[in-house]
Scaffold this motif. Structure first.
Motif, PDB file in Angstrom:
ATOM      1  N   PRO A   1       8.528   4.769  14.639  1.00 52.29           N
ATOM      2  CA  PRO A   1       8.949   5.672  13.559  1.00 52.29           C
ATOM      3  C   PRO A   1       8.106   6.951  13.568  1.00 52.29           C
ATOM      4  O   PRO A   1       6.879   6.900  13.717  1.00 52.29           O
ATOM      5  CB  PRO A   1       8.695   4.851  12.293  1.00 52.29           C
ATOM      6  N   TYR A   2       8.792   8.077  13.407  1.00 53.23           N
ATOM      7  CA  TYR A   2       8.164   9.394  13.557  1.00 53.23           C
ATOM      8  C   TYR A   2       8.560  10.240  12.364  1.00 53.23           C
ATOM      9  O   TYR A   2       9.750  10.437  12.086  1.00 53.23           O
ATOM     10  CB  TYR A   2       8.642  10.019  14.866  1.00 53.23           C
ATOM     11  N   PHE A   3       7.564  10.742  11.613  1.00 56.44           N
ATOM     12  CA  PHE A   3       7.830  11.472  10.376  1.00 56.44           C
ATOM     13  C   PHE A   3       7.097  12.813  10.367  1.00 56.44           C
ATOM     14  O   PHE A   3       5.867  12.860  10.484  1.00 56.44           O
ATOM     15  CB  PHE A   3       7.383  10.665   9.163  1.00 56.44           C
ATOM     16  N   THR A   4       7.874  13.889  10.214  1.00 53.18           N
ATOM     17  CA  THR A   4       7.323  15.216   9.958  1.00 53.18           C
ATOM     18  C   THR A   4       7.584  15.532   8.491  1.00 53.18           C
ATOM     19  O   THR A   4       8.712  15.408   8.016  1.00 53.18           O
ATOM     20  CB  THR A   4       7.991  16.276  10.846  1.00 53.18           C
TER      21      THR A   4
ATOM     22  N   ASN B   1       6.045  13.216   1.643  1.00 55.00           N
ATOM     23  CA  ASN B   1       6.580  11.913   2.018  1.00 55.00           C
ATOM     24  C   ASN B   1       5.727  10.835   1.370  1.00 55.00           C
ATOM     25  O   ASN B   1       4.507  10.975   1.250  1.00 55.00           O
ATOM     26  CB  ASN B   1       6.551  11.697   3.537  1.00 55.00           C
ATOM     27  N   LEU B   2       6.375   9.756   0.979  1.00 54.09           N
ATOM     28  CA  LEU B   2       5.681   8.595   0.432  1.00 54.09           C
ATOM     29  C   LEU B   2       6.087   7.383   1.254  1.00 54.09           C
ATOM     30  O   LEU B   2       7.282   7.107   1.431  1.00 54.09           O
ATOM     31  CB  LEU B   2       6.056   8.388  -1.039  1.00 54.09           C
ATOM     32  N   TYR B   3       5.085   6.680   1.785  1.00 55.47           N
ATOM     33  CA  TYR B   3       5.336   5.502   2.615  1.00 55.47           C
ATOM     34  C   TYR B   3       4.797   4.262   1.900  1.00 55.47           C
ATOM     35  O   TYR B   3       3.709   4.301   1.325  1.00 55.47           O
ATOM     36  CB  TYR B   3       4.641   5.618   3.978  1.00 55.47           C
ATOM     37  N   GLN B   4       5.553   3.199   1.969  1.00 51.53           N
ATOM     38  CA  GLN B   4       5.073   1.901   1.512  1.00 51.53           C
ATOM     39  C   GLN B   4       4.821   1.027   2.727  1.00 51.53           C
ATOM     40  O   GLN B   4       5.695   0.894   3.600  1.00 51.53           O
ATOM     41  CB  GLN B   4       6.084   1.245   0.570  1.00 51.53           C
TER      42      GLN B   4
ATOM     43  N   MET C   1       0.843  -1.197   0.000  1.00 54.85           N
ATOM     44  CA  MET C   1       0.000   0.000   0.000  1.00 54.85           C
ATOM     45  C   MET C   1       0.874   1.241   0.000  1.00 54.85           C
ATOM     46  O   MET C   1       1.836   1.326   0.772  1.00 54.85           O
ATOM     47  CB  MET C   1      -0.908   0.003   1.232  1.00 54.85           C
ATOM     48  N   ASN C   2       0.568   2.212  -0.853  1.00 57.34           N
ATOM     49  CA  ASN C   2       1.335   3.451  -0.948  1.00 57.34           C
ATOM     50  C   ASN C   2       0.542   4.599  -0.332  1.00 57.34           C
ATOM     51  O   ASN C   2      -0.591   4.864  -0.739  1.00 57.34           O
ATOM     52  CB  ASN C   2       1.639   3.784  -2.407  1.00 57.34           C
ATOM     53  N   ILE C   3       1.151   5.262   0.639  1.00 59.72           N
ATOM     54  CA  ILE C   3       0.496   6.373   1.330  1.00 59.72           C
ATOM     55  C   ILE C   3       1.269   7.654   1.058  1.00 59.72           C
ATOM     56  O   ILE C   3       2.479   7.740   1.338  1.00 59.72           O
ATOM     57  CB  ILE C   3       0.430   6.128   2.851  1.00 59.72           C
ATOM     58  N   LEU C   4       0.593   8.648   0.514  1.00 63.21           N
ATOM     59  CA  LEU C   4       1.172   9.977   0.324  1.00 63.21           C
ATOM     60  C   LEU C   4       0.837  10.845   1.528  1.00 63.21           C
ATOM     61  O   LEU C   4      -0.317  10.930   1.938  1.00 63.21           O
ATOM     62  CB  LEU C   4       0.610  10.619  -0.942  1.00 63.21           C
ATOM     63  N   HIS C   5       1.849  11.482   2.084  1.00 58.36           N
ATOM     64  CA  HIS C   5       1.680  12.361   3.245  1.00 58.36           C
ATOM     65  C   HIS C   5       2.095  13.777   2.853  1.00 58.36           C
ATOM     66  O   HIS C   5       3.242  14.021   2.449  1.00 58.36           O
ATOM     67  CB  HIS C   5       2.557  11.851   4.401  1.00 58.36           C
TER      68      HIS C   5
ATOM     69  N   THR D   1       7.588  -0.154   5.328  1.00 62.65           N
ATOM     70  CA  THR D   1       8.760  -0.852   4.806  1.00 62.65           C
ATOM     71  C   THR D   1       9.688   0.072   4.029  1.00 62.65           C
ATOM     72  O   THR D   1      10.843  -0.259   3.786  1.00 62.65           O
ATOM     73  CB  THR D   1       8.335  -2.016   3.887  1.00 62.65           C
ATOM     74  N   ARG D   2       9.157   1.232   3.622  1.00 64.26           N
ATOM     75  CA  ARG D   2       9.992   2.211   2.923  1.00 64.26           C
ATOM     76  C   ARG D   2       9.402   3.591   3.099  1.00 64.26           C
ATOM     77  O   ARG D   2       8.184   3.756   3.081  1.00 64.26           O
ATOM     78  CB  ARG D   2      10.086   1.870   1.440  1.00 64.26           C
ATOM     79  N   GLN D   3      10.272   4.572   3.307  1.00 66.45           N
ATOM     80  CA  GLN D   3       9.837   5.967   3.421  1.00 66.45           C
ATOM     81  C   GLN D   3      10.724   6.807   2.524  1.00 66.45           C
ATOM     82  O   GLN D   3      11.951   6.752   2.604  1.00 66.45           O
ATOM     83  CB  GLN D   3       9.924   6.442   4.874  1.00 66.45           C
ATOM     84  N   THR D   4      10.087   7.590   1.651  1.00 66.55           N
ATOM     85  CA  THR D   4      10.812   8.467   0.737  1.00 66.55           C
ATOM     86  C   THR D   4      10.332   9.897   0.929  1.00 66.55           C
ATOM     87  O   THR D   4       9.127  10.153   0.991  1.00 66.55           O
ATOM     88  CB  THR D   4      10.558   8.053  -0.730  1.00 66.55           C
TER      89      THR D   4
END
Length: 267
Positions: A209-212, A237-240, A1-5, A247-250
């Motif tokens: 895991p903490y993402f701003t 940010n894009l999370y898989q 699943m791909n999540i755009l933040h 499993t991946r954060q870009t």
């Protein structure tokens, strides 16, 4: 699943014509839907978006018609992709409920639980219009306790607006941070997502895991002695996710180098 933040769009259909101060800075900024549209076009050419999360400050001034326009624009740009939002300190709850939710005006916090087969998203409203650092009362913490307990058998993604770590910004962290983190201890929190600072940042809090994410509008750089240099800057940010785990954060951050204004924020 791909999540755009994404976060901190600070949208207005028209920014006030002004030469001075913060409003003068906004008047020089391109409409944030321009870079957002470019980002979505790029992402759609590269991947499939399954969910979009917006962590607050959807609008600059919380106008009802701005919420309506922004939601319609996003629906056209994203199609059937689900959108989960929380509110920021530039959002006005009463106007959001009318313009975005198409319901009666209400000052109630905008909290939501969205369930998926492999995880749940809890969107927790820790904002209050006009209070830059955020305010949450005991009733809000009680709601969060109940929501966490309700989803205790699921991995949880938590979304809020204000940042939780003092070291990531010159702006004070959210005053409710300690109580918030205490409530999370017994539960399977897979990540915490937020905005507010307009700067990208990642870390772990108690192993979570903490993402701003960057803003989709502008950023302020502290130059000392109360001076802040405002620039156009945007990112996402894009999370898989697999089995409810990131499993991946870009992070993609775009810095055109357009200085809007330098302001003395100590006044």
């Amino acid at each position: 699943m791909n999540i755009l933040h994404i976060s901190d769009i600070h949208f207005r259909r028209e920014y006030e014509a002004c030469d001075e101060g913060y409003k003068g800075m906004l008047a020089k900024m391109q409409n944030p839907l321009i870079p957002l549209g470019e980002c979505l076009t790029h992402l759609h050419s590269q991947t499939t978006l399954d969910l979009v999360i917006i962590s607050g400050d959807l609008t600059e001034d919380g106008e009802i018609d701005d919420y309506r326009y922004l939601k319609d624009w996003l629906k056209k740009a994203l199609g059937d992709t689900e959108i989960i939002v929380t509110l920021g300190n530039h959002d006005i709850k009463e106007h959001f409920h009318v313009g975005w939710c198409q319901e009666a005006a209400s000052s109630a916090p905008y909290n939501r639980i969205v369930k998926y087969p492999e995880f749940s998203v809890i969107s927790f409203d820790n904002s209050s219009y006009g209070y830059a650092d955020g305010i949450v009362d005991q009733q809000q913490f009680h709601w969060l306790e109940h929501a966490l307990e309700q989803e205790k058998n699921q991995p949880i993604i938590l979304v809020t607006h204000h940042h939780l770590l003092a070291q990531q910004s010159a702006m004070p962290k959210w005053p409710g941070t300690e109580r918030f983190l205490e409530l999370l201890v017994p539960y399977d929190i897979r990540c915490i997502l937020n905005g507010h600072t307009h700067h990208t940042f990642s870390d772990e809090i108690n192993g979570i895991p903490y993402f701003t994410v960057s803003s989709m509008s502008f950023v302020g750089e502290d130059e000392g002695d109360g001076l802040v240099r405002f620039e156009e800057r945007h990112g996402y940010n894009l999370y898989q996710l697999k089995n409810g785990r990131v499993t991946r954060q870009t992070s993609e951050n775009f810095m055109p180098g357009h200085v809007l204004k330098t302001l003395d924020m100590s006044r």
